[in-house]
Design a protein around this motif. Structure first.
Motif, PDB file in Angstrom:
ATOM      1  N   ASN A 240      -9.032   1.394  -0.461  1.00 45.78           N
ATOM      2  CA  ASN A 240      -7.925   0.437  -0.246  1.00 45.78           C
ATOM      3  C   ASN A 240      -7.576   0.269   1.003  1.00 45.78           C
ATOM      4  O   ASN A 240      -6.451   0.846   1.458  1.00 45.78           O
ATOM      5  CB  ASN A 240      -6.763   0.620  -1.268  1.00 45.78           C
ATOM      6  N   VAL A 241      -8.244  -0.370   1.987  1.00 48.25           N
ATOM      7  CA  VAL A 241      -8.061  -0.377   3.253  1.00 48.25           C
ATOM      8  C   VAL A 241      -6.791  -1.010   3.715  1.00 48.25           C
ATOM      9  O   VAL A 241      -6.213  -0.492   4.686  1.00 48.25           O
ATOM     10  CB  VAL A 241      -9.423  -1.172   4.038  1.00 48.25           C
ATOM     11  N   GLN A 242      -6.236  -1.659   3.033  1.00 48.85           N
ATOM     12  CA  GLN A 242      -4.818  -2.243   3.406  1.00 48.85           C
ATOM     13  C   GLN A 242      -3.886  -1.130   3.336  1.00 48.85           C
ATOM     14  O   GLN A 242      -2.760  -1.374   4.155  1.00 48.85           O
ATOM     15  CB  GLN A 242      -4.379  -3.308   2.509  1.00 48.85           C
ATOM     16  N   TYR A 243      -3.892  -0.177   2.862  1.00 43.47           N
ATOM     17  CA  TYR A 243      -2.928   0.943   2.510  1.00 43.47           C
ATOM     18  C   TYR A 243      -3.272   1.995   3.559  1.00 43.47           C
ATOM     19  O   TYR A 243      -2.133   2.780   3.951  1.00 43.47           O
ATOM     20  CB  TYR A 243      -2.761   1.506   1.255  1.00 43.47           C
ATOM     21  N   LEU A 244      -4.369   2.036   4.057  1.00 49.53           N
ATOM     22  CA  LEU A 244      -4.358   3.138   5.127  1.00 49.53           C
ATOM     23  C   LEU A 244      -3.985   2.900   6.578  1.00 49.53           C
ATOM     24  O   LEU A 244      -3.775   3.828   7.326  1.00 49.53           O
ATOM     25  CB  LEU A 244      -6.152   3.144   5.385  1.00 49.53           C
ATOM     26  N   ASN A 781       2.855  -3.601   2.211  1.00 48.17           N
ATOM     27  CA  ASN A 781       4.379  -3.194   2.202  1.00 48.17           C
ATOM     28  C   ASN A 781       4.930  -4.036   1.079  1.00 48.17           C
ATOM     29  O   ASN A 781       6.052  -3.905   0.905  1.00 48.17           O
ATOM     30  CB  ASN A 781       5.247  -3.756   3.236  1.00 48.17           C
ATOM     31  N   ALA A 782       4.037  -4.667   0.148  1.00 51.97           N
ATOM     32  CA  ALA A 782       4.293  -5.419  -1.078  1.00 51.97           C
ATOM     33  C   ALA A 782       3.338  -4.923  -2.141  1.00 51.97           C
ATOM     34  O   ALA A 782       2.518  -5.986  -2.723  1.00 51.97           O
ATOM     35  CB  ALA A 782       4.610  -6.898  -1.158  1.00 51.97           C
ATOM     36  N   PRO A 783       3.303  -3.686  -2.426  1.00 52.59           N
ATOM     37  CA  PRO A 783       2.073  -3.242  -3.202  1.00 52.59           C
ATOM     38  C   PRO A 783       2.406  -3.618  -4.730  1.00 52.59           C
ATOM     39  O   PRO A 783       3.297  -3.944  -5.108  1.00 52.59           O
ATOM     40  CB  PRO A 783       2.385  -1.499  -3.273  1.00 52.59           C
ATOM     41  N   ALA A 795       9.457   3.909  -8.610  1.00 52.18           N
ATOM     42  CA  ALA A 795       9.436   4.288  -7.267  1.00 52.18           C
ATOM     43  C   ALA A 795       9.110   3.001  -6.510  1.00 52.18           C
ATOM     44  O   ALA A 795       7.997   2.799  -6.042  1.00 52.18           O
ATOM     45  CB  ALA A 795       8.367   5.030  -7.102  1.00 52.18           C
ATOM     46  N   PRO A 796       9.977   1.965  -6.590  1.00 53.86           N
ATOM     47  CA  PRO A 796       9.716   0.707  -5.937  1.00 53.86           C
ATOM     48  C   PRO A 796       9.501   0.690  -4.463  1.00 53.86           C
ATOM     49  O   PRO A 796      10.153   1.439  -3.609  1.00 53.86           O
ATOM     50  CB  PRO A 796      11.280  -0.180  -6.338  1.00 53.86           C
ATOM     51  N   GLY A 797       8.355  -0.012  -3.965  1.00 55.51           N
ATOM     52  CA  GLY A 797       7.892  -0.071  -2.593  1.00 55.51           C
ATOM     53  C   GLY A 797       6.857   1.096  -2.215  1.00 55.51           C
ATOM     54  O   GLY A 797       6.341   0.806  -1.076  1.00 55.51           O
ATOM     55  N   VAL A 798       6.976   2.124  -3.050  1.00 50.13           N
ATOM     56  CA  VAL A 798       5.964   3.023  -2.847  1.00 50.13           C
ATOM     57  C   VAL A 798       4.469   2.702  -2.793  1.00 50.13           C
ATOM     58  O   VAL A 798       4.187   2.052  -3.823  1.00 50.13           O
ATOM     59  CB  VAL A 798       6.287   4.349  -3.383  1.00 50.13           C
TER      60      VAL A 798
END
Length: 817
Positions: A240-244, A781-783, A795-798
């Motif tokens: 999930n390259v967007q989160y790395l 930043n908006a998972p 856990a909002p935003g995590v």
């Protein structure tokens, strides 16, 4: 109390799997004065049998006419249970606190001494089986019979759900174990999970996939029966390259930053992590274990088997063609009885840059044979999946992903680097200093998994494998060497792999219309030239190494059956039958005029507001080798289960009779329970996992528990397909699913695939991989998922993370039964 076993038929129905004339508790109570007793004193010793959640208790005697100094031993009423259920024997002994319990009949079980009780798990059986126990005190004895019936599913089906958590049946617990980014090597800091983390070579990788538990003794060495300490070996398929990265991946002028690319490379591969049970199946990760290891695309590897040292494997980094670097896109797996792990390289082709056309193409420097092979495997990207080769033209960490051929010899560039990928890789998980070995005798594919046959002394080993792409094939490798049980505990485990996995015969499957099949050998001299296909010219094989490097072309040439995405394989530990998930196919891959008996469906599936055509829900096929021999060149087959949405599917689509408690789509992961515990004996439990896009409007991806029958337990059927027009197709279908044989056990969080499953040897902890939750988010930043941080609360935003969970029963029983 011992009594004769009544001669009544056994019913394997949805509700009652005990004898049809089992007595009620009232009937048992009515007999309390007439039961056989051994009288030595003035009180009665009673025996209770706790069977799962059912308590069957023998009533104490109310007779006060016996002598006060005498003892009565009363074993209690005979009872029935099913495989895998916990049975507790609880006698009450008068005038003597000590008593003995000895098993005198039936399959041997291990009795646990709990002080005033004895307990055991009912063994796995294929038919009703009587266990007899003798209770003794002061030389007085009484017997009790416990009838064990074949396994039953022991949980209520989990409903479909779109919730962003892992959902399991009531009475079960979920513990999150390893997660993307968790540090597992010394000196690696805690994971921030905000895109700033580095050194993924010392952390749990991304996209956790297939996994396996390897037991450890108290001394930290291999112990195949340890259920309290072990290693989790898990594949890390993709990203999930967007989160790395803080704000997703970046590119400047077509060049990727080195710091981003190295994180992405290192997050692939395999992780080996020690876990321990601190008591009552409360598992923790041992982050500083000396056995922890990360194997990445940068790890040195040895090339073994017939392709070792050939021109196909020569590169600037390995002029001899005997070594290579790393493993990537590791999907499904296998394990060996000698204690090693098999990791499988699946969709590796897209990582390489090799322009197929345009100004960057190297076509002029390639032969026609090379170009045919490259296109057949899909090595045609202009940039590679993540553009790693753009980082540097000199640093081999990045340069090796540029597979364009120069004008010099193959040892001057990385044109052959794609040939070093696509293999089954053997790893010794107990030796962090060992070098993994690529087993080229098993062929080069988009390897999904590699599952070994049941090993029999003196019989050759088979390895069953799927090639995961639409219209690809199923394969079998048969070793030259016959299995010897003496190799099971050899100290040099990879040397044992050399013996069995470096020499043998590779076959590909052809499924015939009459329910039989043929294994076609892929042997040089027996494989014809691959004929011209479209614009591709005839491919002339020049050696066995050529066939193993270009296995897909060889399978084309011999006329194997193209399948609907062959993925995981599994072997029934009780009867040796082979199962293969066929995940799905699209309209182009399975048009209505292109079905066959083994891939019989072509239809239109409603998906939300749209549709999906072809075979979007997939199916599971199973096979029985002729004579149950691994060396057989023929087999019989049927289709075990068809995926379907039971809400709107017609009878010609929902061919297995699924309901909302067990409907599914796109079967992928597949695993039979271990024969070390009752869930893998008799009628073994089968776990089925999904990777779906056609059913996610109804539910997140899921895992089901099943109790399969055997090949041929259904029959022949002709179905009518509707996909623009109509057509009929004859096939062979297994027995319909029922609530007793198939139930949904787990549903994952949003946008996650459920993949990877194993248990401890005792079956009391189930490990499950949860891959890529929240994969569809474009803004990190908006998972779109917050799992696993939200498993126990919001856990909002995590940012989401792939992870492994441990599932246990609250009552400590065997999971699934």
């Amino acid at each position: 109390m011992a009594s004769s076993i009544r001669d009544q038929a056994y019913t394997d129905g949805d509700v009652d799997t005990n004898f049809s004339n089992a007595r009620t508790l009232n009937e048992i109570a009515d007999e309390r004065f007439s039961r056989r007793q051994t009288i030595v004193g003035g009180m009665t010793a009673s025996l209770s049998a706790f069977l799962g959640t059912t308590l069957l208790t023998a009533c104490s005697s109310d007779d006060t006419g016996t002598f006060p100094s005498q003892t009565i031993v009363n074993a209690g009423q005979d009872a029935a249970t099913s495989a895998g259920r916990l049975v507790t024997l609880a006698p009450t002994i008068t005038n003597s606190g000590a008593f003995s319990v000895d098993q005198i009949a039936g399959p041997t079980v291990t009795l646990t001494n709990n002080g005033t009780t004895r307990s055991f798990f009912a063994p796995g059986v294929s038919q009703p089986t009587v266990l007899t126990f003798r209770i003794g005190s002061n030389n007085q004895f009484d017997d009790i019979n416990i009838t064990v019936n074949p396994a039953q599913l022991g949980f209520a089906a989990v409903p479909r759900t779109l919730n962003d958590v892992v959902t399991v049946p009531a009475g079960h617990n979920v513990t999150v174990l390893t997660r993307l980014g968790d540090p597992i090597l010394p000196g690696v800091p805690a994971f921030a999970n905000n895109g700033t983390d580095t050194n993924y070579a010392g952390r749990i990788g991304d996209h956790g996939d297939a996994l396996y538990y390897y037991g450890l003794s108290a001394a930290g060495v291999r112990d195949d029966f340890s259920s309290i300490r072990g290693l989790i070996v898990q594949n890390h398929e993709n990203l999930n390259v967007q989160y790395l990265h803080p704000n997703g991946p970046t590119t400047t002028g077509g060049v990727r930053p080195a710091a981003e690319a190295i994180k992405e490379i290192e997050a692939h591969g395999v992780s080996i992590t020690e876990i321990q049970d601190t008591g009552n199946r409360n598992w923790i990760v041992i982050n500083n274990s000396a056995l922890n290891r990360r194997i990445t695309p940068n790890t040195p590897m040895a090339i073994n088997g017939p392709v070792r040292g050939t021109a196909f494997m020569q590169t600037v980094a390995s002029p001899t063609g005997t070594t290579c670097t790393g493993t990537i896109n590791n999907c499904a797996n296998g394990f060996t009885e000698w204690g090693t792990n098999l990791t499988c390289e699946e969709n590796w082709a897209g990582y390489f840059r090799r322009d197929n056309s345009g100004p960057g193409t190297d076509n002029a420097n390639r032969t026609a044979r090379e170009l045919t092979a490259l296109r057949r495997y899909g090595v045609t990207s202009n940039t590679g999946n993540y553009g790693w080769s753009s980082v540097s033209t000199t640093d081999p960490i990045f340069r090796r992903w540029d597979a364009r051929a120069g004008t010099g010899a193959p040892t001057t560039d990385y044109r052959n680097e794609p040939n070093t990928m696509g293999w089954v890789v053997e790893i010794d998980p107990f030796n962090p200093a060992s070098t993994p070995r690529k087993r080229t005798a098993l062929g080069r594919l988009a390897h999904e998994g590699a599952w070994l046959s049941n090993l029999v002394e003196g019989q050759r080993i088979a390895v069953y494998m799927g090639c995961d792409s639409r219209r690809e094939y199923m394969y079998k490798f048969v070793s030259t060497a016959a299995w010897s049980n003496a190799d099971r505990n050899a100290s040099d485990r990879l040397a044992v792999g050399d013996k069995y996995l470096d020499s043998g015969t590779l076959y590909v499957a052809r499924f015939n219309a009459d329910g039989t099949g043929t294994w076609l050998p892929l042997v040089f001299g027996q494989v014809p030239n691959r004929p011209a296909v479209g614009a591709e010219p005839v491919y002339v094989f020049q050696s066995q190494a050529d066939i193993l490097v270009n296995t897909r072309l060889a399978a084309d040439a011999v006329g194997a059956t193209p399948m609907d995405r062959p993925e995981w394989t599994a072997v029934n530990p009780a009867n040796g039958e082979i199962y293969l998930t066929l995940t799905n196919n699209n309209a182009a891959g399975r048009p209505i005029n292109g079905t066959d008996a083994a891939n019989p469906r072509s239809y239109v599936e409603p998906v939300g507001a749209g549709t999906s055509a072809g075979n979007p829900n997939g199916h599971i096929i199973r096979m029985r080798e002729t004579g149950n021999l691994t060396t057989a060149t023929t087999f019989t087959w049927d289709i075990y289960l068809f995926g379907a949405d039971s809400t709107d599917a017609s009878a010609n689509v929902n061919l297995s009779g699924l309901t909302t408690d067990n409907d599914f789509s796109s079967p992928d992961g597949l695993w039979f329970a271990r024969p070390q515990n009752p869930s893998g004996v008799g009628r073994p439990l089968l776990w089925i996992q999904t990777d779906d896009g056609a059913f996610t409007d109804r539910t997140n991806n899921q895992m089901l528990a099943a109790l399969p029958g055997r090949v041929g337990d259904g029959g022949a059927r002709t179905i009518t397909n509707t996909n623009g027009t109509t057509a009929t197709q004859a096939t062979f279908i297994g027995a319909a699913a029922t609530a007793a044989t198939l139930r949904r056990f787990l549903v994952g969080p949003r946008e996650a695939e459920i993949t990877g499953v194993d248990t401890t040897p005792d079956g009391r902890t189930l490990f499950v991989g949860i891959q890529h939750p929240g994969e569809n988010a474009t803004d990190p930043n908006a998972p779109t998922s917050n799992w696993p941080a939200n498993q126990t609360g919001a856990a909002p935003g995590v940012r989401p993370r792939s992870a492994v969970v441990a599932v246990t029963r609250a009552d400590g029983g065997i999971v699934g039964l």
